[in-house]
Write a protein that holds these residues in place. Structure first.
Motif, mmCIF file in Angstrom:
data_model
loop_
_atom_site.group_PDB
_atom_site.id
_atom_site.type_symbol
_atom_site.label_atom_id
_atom_site.label_comp_id
_atom_site.label_asym_id
_atom_site.label_seq_id
_atom_site.Cartn_x
_atom_site.Cartn_y
_atom_site.Cartn_z
ATOM 1 N N ALA A 16 -3.388 -3.909 -2.398
ATOM 2 C CA ALA A 16 -2.728 -2.831 -3.148
ATOM 3 C C ALA A 16 -3.740 -2.140 -4.052
ATOM 4 O O ALA A 16 -3.684 -2.264 -5.269
ATOM 5 C CB ALA A 16 -1.581 -3.412 -3.978
ATOM 6 N N PRO A 17 -4.679 -1.403 -3.457
ATOM 7 C CA PRO A 17 -5.759 -0.831 -4.273
ATOM 8 C C PRO A 17 -5.281 0.168 -5.316
ATOM 9 O O PRO A 17 -5.958 0.373 -6.329
ATOM 10 C CB PRO A 17 -6.658 -0.156 -3.227
ATOM 11 C CG PRO A 17 -5.807 0.023 -2.013
ATOM 12 C CD PRO A 17 -4.819 -1.097 -2.026
ATOM 13 N N ALA A 18 -4.136 0.776 -5.097
ATOM 14 C CA ALA A 18 -3.679 1.793 -6.048
ATOM 15 C C ALA A 18 -2.731 1.229 -7.100
ATOM 16 O O ALA A 18 -2.379 1.920 -8.054
ATOM 17 C CB ALA A 18 -2.988 2.934 -5.294
ATOM 18 N N LEU A 19 -2.296 -0.023 -6.919
ATOM 19 C CA LEU A 19 -1.325 -0.607 -7.845
ATOM 20 C C LEU A 19 -2.024 -1.473 -8.883
ATOM 21 O O LEU A 19 -3.056 -2.068 -8.612
ATOM 22 C CB LEU A 19 -0.306 -1.467 -7.089
ATOM 23 C CG LEU A 19 0.568 -0.778 -6.047
ATOM 24 C CD1 LEU A 19 1.512 -1.796 -5.407
ATOM 25 C CD2 LEU A 19 1.359 0.368 -6.659
ATOM 26 N N SER A 20 -1.420 -1.549 -10.044
ATOM 27 C CA SER A 20 -1.917 -2.466 -11.067
ATOM 28 C C SER A 20 -1.179 -3.791 -10.984
ATOM 29 O O SER A 20 0.056 -3.814 -10.919
ATOM 30 C CB SER A 20 -1.697 -1.870 -12.474
ATOM 31 O OG SER A 20 -2.609 -0.834 -12.739
ATOM 32 N N GLN A 47 -9.383 -9.717 -6.634
ATOM 33 C CA GLN A 47 -10.024 -8.967 -5.554
ATOM 34 C C GLN A 47 -9.077 -8.832 -4.355
ATOM 35 O O GLN A 47 -8.963 -7.756 -3.769
ATOM 36 C CB GLN A 47 -11.306 -9.665 -5.131
ATOM 37 C CG GLN A 47 -12.098 -8.892 -4.099
ATOM 38 C CD GLN A 47 -13.392 -9.617 -3.768
ATOM 39 O OE1 GLN A 47 -13.380 -10.678 -3.157
ATOM 40 N NE2 GLN A 47 -14.494 -9.050 -4.181
ATOM 41 N N ARG A 67 0.814 -1.220 0.000
ATOM 42 C CA ARG A 67 0.000 0.000 0.000
ATOM 43 C C ARG A 67 0.852 1.276 0.000
ATOM 44 O O ARG A 67 0.363 2.349 -0.356
ATOM 45 C CB ARG A 67 -0.919 0.024 1.220
ATOM 46 C CG ARG A 67 -2.164 -0.814 1.042
ATOM 47 C CD ARG A 67 -3.043 -0.793 2.278
ATOM 48 N NE ARG A 67 -4.252 -1.566 2.055
ATOM 49 C CZ ARG A 67 -5.414 -1.035 1.691
ATOM 50 N NH1 ARG A 67 -5.542 0.265 1.556
ATOM 51 N NH2 ARG A 67 -6.457 -1.804 1.485
ATOM 52 N N LEU A 105 -7.234 -5.413 -12.722
ATOM 53 C CA LEU A 105 -8.307 -4.869 -11.873
ATOM 54 C C LEU A 105 -9.445 -5.871 -11.678
ATOM 55 O O LEU A 105 -10.311 -5.689 -10.838
ATOM 56 C CB LEU A 105 -8.872 -3.554 -12.435
ATOM 57 C CG LEU A 105 -7.838 -2.447 -12.657
ATOM 58 C CD1 LEU A 105 -8.505 -1.210 -13.262
ATOM 59 C CD2 LEU A 105 -7.130 -2.081 -11.364
ATOM 60 N N GLY A 151 -6.393 -6.448 -4.964
ATOM 61 C CA GLY A 151 -6.950 -5.102 -4.821
ATOM 62 C C GLY A 151 -7.049 -4.694 -3.365
ATOM 63 O O GLY A 151 -6.873 -3.522 -3.018
ATOM 64 N N TYR A 152 -7.315 -5.657 -2.503
ATOM 65 C CA TYR A 152 -7.367 -5.385 -1.055
ATOM 66 C C TYR A 152 -5.986 -4.958 -0.545
ATOM 67 O O TYR A 152 -5.867 -3.998 0.220
ATOM 68 C CB TYR A 152 -7.843 -6.641 -0.327
ATOM 69 C CG TYR A 152 -7.755 -6.581 1.175
ATOM 70 C CD1 TYR A 152 -8.799 -6.043 1.929
ATOM 71 C CD2 TYR A 152 -6.634 -7.058 1.847
ATOM 72 C CE1 TYR A 152 -8.729 -5.985 3.307
ATOM 73 C CE2 TYR A 152 -6.562 -7.006 3.232
ATOM 74 C CZ TYR A 152 -7.604 -6.472 3.958
ATOM 75 O OH TYR A 152 -7.526 -6.413 5.325
#
Lengths: 389, 63
Positions: free
Chosen positions: A164-168, A158, A133, A372, A161-162
């Protein structure tokens, strides 16, 4: 990406390789030879046929370049910027001088997908010395290679995304040359047939995520009203039997819904006029329509019409080239097996290679794409700019 | 919060615009509901609001 491999690309240090061999030592020898004697990789990716011993290949490549993270998976076909085929291997080297930090790990899912991702992320963060994060999305990019036969992709994306929500995290589902018997992912000599290989890399060059599909929305759209989400099956749309409604939209009878119809007219979730494709897999005896990815109730989807695969790819490459400052030094691409079948049927492989020529590139034909979320019938990838910007 | 728009505004206040775009795509893929621009039939629908709230929680975003 339309000229012969340039001095600039060679100076950039990215290297690609392609071989038709399945012999472990020959695959390794071909990759080492084609990368060149002066290569100094920080990351090596290798995508290879399920007939090859990928764990051994990645172990030998790790021995050859102990400072590099080596990961890969089995495929439904492999390509680089000079060749395309299936039954062999492709590989890409990211030069050490643009890799500030890199860590690759295997996530095993036998005790649960969430648990496997959590444990792998913990190891990645420990080795990186940073929480995901806290990493910058402008310098850090993730790759994710998921085994392609257990339907774990939605949960994997999913959970990433939890963490590292800002990373691709960009990647694909491993294939097995359409045998559908077993797919594997590899990392530094280890392998999993129920898991994912993860890479987090921090680079000193700009990069952009490429996403393209050749489909456009047609006049028909549905809202899913009954589905078995976990089994990836839709039963009703707009409160009607799905097979009846889908066939009617295509002007055919439900009995004529077959693979050809699915490939030409998959469904698309439209987000800001961009399709996120959900491809039908099979008609079920209970009247359901099974897809290659999950579709929740309440989702509105368009029935897609065919488009220009090559033109879409060319536009996507032009777009990402501009995003990275006009000069591309390397790329890794994940292209859906259903697109490969279209390329086979229309003899598009030569022009595909021509689009990539001049930029060290490697990729494979997948059982699904990840960015995503889990998507189908799409090509996704990461395109790296040059040190000059 | 009783609407998707209210969830969006709350999330947006704690995230940057770039993060919100990526988060909105993730939520849309998981639920079919647009966090960024919810359709009228979703915005005040309690089931849609709950689906979005759960998807956000699964992504580590609690409101």
């Amino acid at each position: 990406m339309s000229s012969p491999t340039t001095d600039a690309a060679l100076r950039g240090g990215f290297r690609s390789a392609w071989t038709q061999s399945t012999s472990t030592q020959q695959v390794v020898d071909d990759i080492v030879e084609q990368f060149g004697a002066d290569v100094d990789p920080g990351v090596v990716m290798v995508f290879l046929t399920s007939d090859a011993d990928g764990a051994k290949v990645t172990a030998l490549l790790s021995d050859r370049w102990p400072g590099a993270e080596v990961l890969g998976c089995t495929t439904a076909g492999e390509f680089n910027d000079t060749r395309t085929g299936h039954g062999g291997a492709s590989a890409l080297a990211l030069p050490a001088r643009i890799v500030k930090r890199a860590v690759a790990e295997i996530a095993g899912f036998r005790q649960g997908t969430v648990e496997g991702i959590d444990a792998a992320v913990e190891r990645v963060e420990s080795r990186l010395g940073s929480c995901l994060r806290d990493l910058s999305p402008t310098t850090c990019i993730g790759l994710v290679l998921v085994d392609g036969l257990h339907g774990d992709e939605e949960a994997v994306n999913q959970r990433l995304g939890y963490h590292a929500p800002a990373l691709s995290f960009v990647g694909g589902s491993a294939g097995d040359d359409q045998k559908f018997a077993g797919t594997r992912v590899f990392c530094n000599g280890r392998e999993s047939d129920r898991g994912a290989a993860l890479l987090m890399v921090e680079v000193t060059v700009p990069f952009a995520v490429l996403k393209t599909c050749s489909l456009r929305p047609g006049p028909h759209s549905f809202t899913v009203t009954r589905a078995d989400v976990d089994r990836r099956v839709v039963y009703e749309v707009d409160s009607r039997p799905v097979l009846e409604a889908y066939a009617e939209a295509l002007g055919i009878s439900p009995g004529e819904l077959d693979e050809a119809a699915f490939i030409r007219h998959p469904w698309g979730l439209m987000i800001d006029d961009d399709p996120w494709v959900r491809s039908p897999l099979a008609v079920l005896p209970d009247g359901g329509l099974r897809f290659y990815c999950q579709i929740p109730e309440g989702m509105q989807l368009s029935v897609m019409d065919g488009g220009d695969l090559v033109g879409g790819m060319r536009s996507a490459l032009d777009r990402v080239r501009q995003e990275v400052g006009g000069s591309v030094s390397g790329a890794v691409l994940f292209n859906c097996i259903l697109r490969r079948l279209e390329m086979d049927a229309d003899d598009l492989h030569p022009v595909w290679t021509e689009l990539l020529r001049g930029t060290p590139t490697a990729g494979f034909h997948t059982y699904g794409e990840s960015w995503l979320g889990h998507i189908n019938q799409t090509c996704v990838g990461v395109v790296f700019g040059s040190e000059a910007g | 919060m009783r609407t998707v728009s209210e969830l969006r505004d709350a999330v947006g206040a704690s995230l940057g615009d770039g993060d919100l775009v990526m988060l909105s795509i993730r939520v849309m893929i998981a639920t079919g509901v647009s966090l960024k621009s919810p359709k009228p039939e979703h915005d005040r629908n309690p089931a849609s609001v709950e689906r979005v709230r759960k998807a956000l929680a699964d992504l580590g975003v609690t409101i």
